[in-house]
Design an enzyme around this catalytic site. Structure first.
Site, mmCIF file in Angstrom:
data_model
loop_
_atom_site.group_PDB
_atom_site.id
_atom_site.type_symbol
_atom_site.label_atom_id
_atom_site.label_comp_id
_atom_site.label_asym_id
_atom_site.label_seq_id
_atom_site.Cartn_x
_atom_site.Cartn_y
_atom_site.Cartn_z
ATOM 1 N N SER A 1 26.770 72.525 117.468
ATOM 2 C CA SER A 1 26.806 71.566 118.575
ATOM 3 C C SER A 1 25.408 71.050 118.881
ATOM 4 C CB SER A 1 27.411 72.217 119.819
ATOM 5 O OG SER A 1 28.762 72.555 119.602
ATOM 6 N N GLU B 1 25.209 76.517 117.638
ATOM 7 C CA GLU B 1 24.190 75.929 116.762
ATOM 8 C C GLU B 1 24.620 74.573 116.219
ATOM 9 O OE1 GLU B 1 21.757 76.966 112.627
ATOM 10 O OE2 GLU B 1 23.147 78.422 113.486
ATOM 11 N N GLU C 1 14.705 65.204 102.293
ATOM 12 C CA GLU C 1 14.419 64.981 103.721
ATOM 13 C C GLU C 1 13.008 64.412 103.883
ATOM 14 O OE1 GLU C 1 12.295 66.806 105.808
ATOM 15 O OE2 GLU C 1 11.745 68.561 104.634
ATOM 16 N N THR C 2 12.833 63.606 104.921
ATOM 17 C CA THR C 2 11.576 62.879 105.104
ATOM 18 C C THR C 2 10.631 63.525 106.104
ATOM 19 O OG1 THR C 2 12.654 61.479 106.775
ATOM 20 C CG2 THR C 2 12.641 60.676 104.502
ATOM 21 N N GLN C 3 11.106 64.494 106.867
ATOM 22 C CA GLN C 3 10.247 65.118 107.879
ATOM 23 C C GLN C 3 9.012 65.750 107.247
ATOM 24 O OE1 GLN C 3 12.061 68.307 110.099
ATOM 25 N NE2 GLN C 3 10.578 68.191 111.749
ATOM 26 N N THR D 1 5.081 74.979 108.362
ATOM 27 C CA THR D 1 6.295 74.456 108.980
ATOM 28 C C THR D 1 7.285 75.608 109.136
ATOM 29 O OG1 THR D 1 7.552 73.960 106.961
ATOM 30 C CG2 THR D 1 5.889 72.345 107.637
ATOM 31 N N CYS D 2 8.485 75.294 109.616
ATOM 32 C CA CYS D 2 9.485 76.346 109.801
ATOM 33 C C CYS D 2 9.972 76.913 108.468
ATOM 34 C CB CYS D 2 10.667 75.816 110.606
ATOM 35 S SG CYS D 2 11.477 74.377 109.869
ATOM 36 N N ASN D 3 9.810 76.160 107.391
ATOM 37 C CA ASN D 3 10.320 76.613 106.097
ATOM 38 C C ASN D 3 9.249 76.948 105.069
ATOM 39 O OD1 ASN D 3 13.145 76.541 106.529
ATOM 40 N ND2 ASN D 3 13.081 74.314 106.448
ATOM 41 N N GLN E 1 4.818 65.915 108.054
ATOM 42 C CA GLN E 1 4.130 67.199 108.221
ATOM 43 C C GLN E 1 2.951 67.326 107.257
ATOM 44 O OE1 GLN E 1 7.700 69.492 107.625
ATOM 45 N NE2 GLN E 1 7.963 69.907 109.814
#
Length: 448
Positions: A194, A192, A114-116, A49-51, A120
């Site tokens: 916004s 960012e 967080e649930t994302q 993932t991104c993290n 994943q």
């Protein structure tokens, strides 16, 4: 067999490094296959993932499994093995199970709860399963982790409280309007914050969104990216007459929305509520506007108070979830310990039932005049005798599963009863050999 997890995440590597060790979505299936074909690996799931980039694996030996996973990651991303060691953390056994449970339930995320990440993890597992790189252990463990995370989220509502400013802004709007789907929104700014606010509005169901910015090209670019409308900042007074929600985040040095502007448009709004959310510092919206009827004006301090309160709620929920993890680890270990018992019990039953079948054949030959009813009675009673005889040995076999010397005792058990049962490790190795052949054949077919 051993369970190992190697993780490169926000604690072990900065974003500049994490960007370099992320698998593209279209490369993940081949990555699963490549790792699975590596020595020592019996099962594997790759999460990217991104993290975080993580490898979960069942290995035959810890030290060789760890080395080959680190070498795999080094080769995949053009690093030295020592580089991968420096930017990753290694968990083994119960610690690896705990890590998976914490990651899946959102306790290890940058945004707590967080649930994302649950989706994943589920996608990573399903991909590995469809690729053929999971087996008995992971098919059970990942389903257990996913079920645990779902239950934890439902029981604690850990994800219900906003802990980011942009998300909290949308939550405040929900407190005023309830459902937001039919509302009109304006995003002031194109940076960012916004964009994050825009994404959260879209996530709440709003589709009527207009981006306004002093530089029209930036507004146009952001709007095009997310398929919403855009306009010039000079059009803001007209847009405010029909808007329900305004979120502003610019670097302006003077107020963009003033008391005078709101007073002018208030007459045409027919007492409709307007939520103004200012997440800029210095502020974009003049203080005191909330004194006007049905105008709700929130600034970053209001949002911070909500975020802080919600974070405390999440931390309490996270503590509750953490308390449940040891029981999940114990349940997993109990299940794993039974894996060695099942083949032994199966082999014992098969031998006993084979003896019963031979006995019935002998009775049929020596007593050919038996009626069908008599034969069924004899068969039933011989099976009953066998079940009674097996009751204590099976009980003993199950108790052996928790013994530290279970492998030696199982071997003695098999010798006593003259049976042969494959241990889970041997079964996993045979399963891998078969699946590797399937993967090789699939690649040849794809190449042709």
């Amino acid at each position: 067999m051993h369970f190992i997890a190697i993780s490169i995440n926000h604690r072990t590597a900065d974003v500049a490094l994490r960007e370099q060790v992320a698998f593209r979505d279209d490369a993940l299936r081949i990555a699963h296959e490549d790792l699975y074909e590596t020595k020592s690996i019996l099962e594997n799931v790759i999460l990217s993932t991104c993290n975080r980039t993580e490898v979960y694996a069942v290995v035959d030996q810890i030290h060789t499994g760890r080395y080959y996973i680190q070498r795999f990651l080094a080769r995949a991303f053009g690093f030295e093995v020592d580089d991968i060691k420096a930017m990753s953390e290694v968990k083994v056994g119960d610690e690896a199970v705990e890590h998976l449970l914490r990651v899946t339930s959102g306790l290890d995320s940058i945004v707590l709860g967080e649930t994302q990440i649950l989706g994943q993890i589920r996608d990573a597992f399903f991909l590995a399963q469809s690729t053929g790189t999971t087996g008995t252990i992971f098919n059970h463990l990942f389903k257990q982790a996913i079920t645990f995370a779902k239950r934890a989220h439902n029981e604690t509502d850990i994800a219900d409280n906003a802990v980011s400013v942009s998300y909290a802004a949308v939550e405040l709007a929900k407190k005023v309007f309830g459902k937001l789907k039919s509302k009109q929104a304006i995003i002031i700014g194109a940076g960012e914050m916004s964009e994050l606010s825009l994404l959260n509005l879209l996530g709440s169901g709003i589709t009527d969104i207009t981006v306004v910015n002093r530089t029209i090209e930036n507004a146009m670019k952001l709007a095009a990216k997310h398929q919403v409308k855009y306009d010039e900042l000079s059009s803001l007074p007209n847009l405010l007459e029909s808007a329900d929600i305004v979120i502003s985040s610019t670097s302006a040095q003077s107020y963009i929305i003033t008391n005078e502007m709101i007073e002018r448009i208030a007459e045409n709004r027919k007492q409709d509520s307007l939520v103004l959310i200012d997440i800029a510092v210095p502020r974009d919206i003049e203080p005191g506007i909330s004194a006007i009827t049905n105008i709700f004006n929130y600034d970053v301090d209001d949002l911070k108070g909500l975020v802080d309160a919600n974070l405390r709620e999440r931390q309490l929920a996270a503590a509750t979830i953490s308390e449940q993890i040891p029981a999940e680890i114990h349940a997993h270990n109990e299940w794993v310990s039974m894996l060695g018992v099942v083949p032994v019990i199966r082999a014992l039953r098969e031998k006993a039932m084979a003896i019963q079948a031979e006995t019935m054949d002998s009775i049929d030959r020596k007593l050919p005049g038996l009626s069908e009813r008599e034969r069924k009675i004899i068969s039933k009673h011989t099976k009953s005798i066998i079940n009674q005889m097996l009751k204590d040995p099976i009980k003993q076999a199950k108790e052996l599963s928790s013994d530290k010397k279970s492998n030696e005792k199982f071997e003695l058990f098999q010798n006593i009863f003259d049976i042969e049962a494959k241990c889970p490790h041997e079964q996993a190795k045979q399963q891998k050999e078969s699946k590797v052949k399937e993967i090789s054949a699939r690649r040849i077919f794809s190449f042709e």
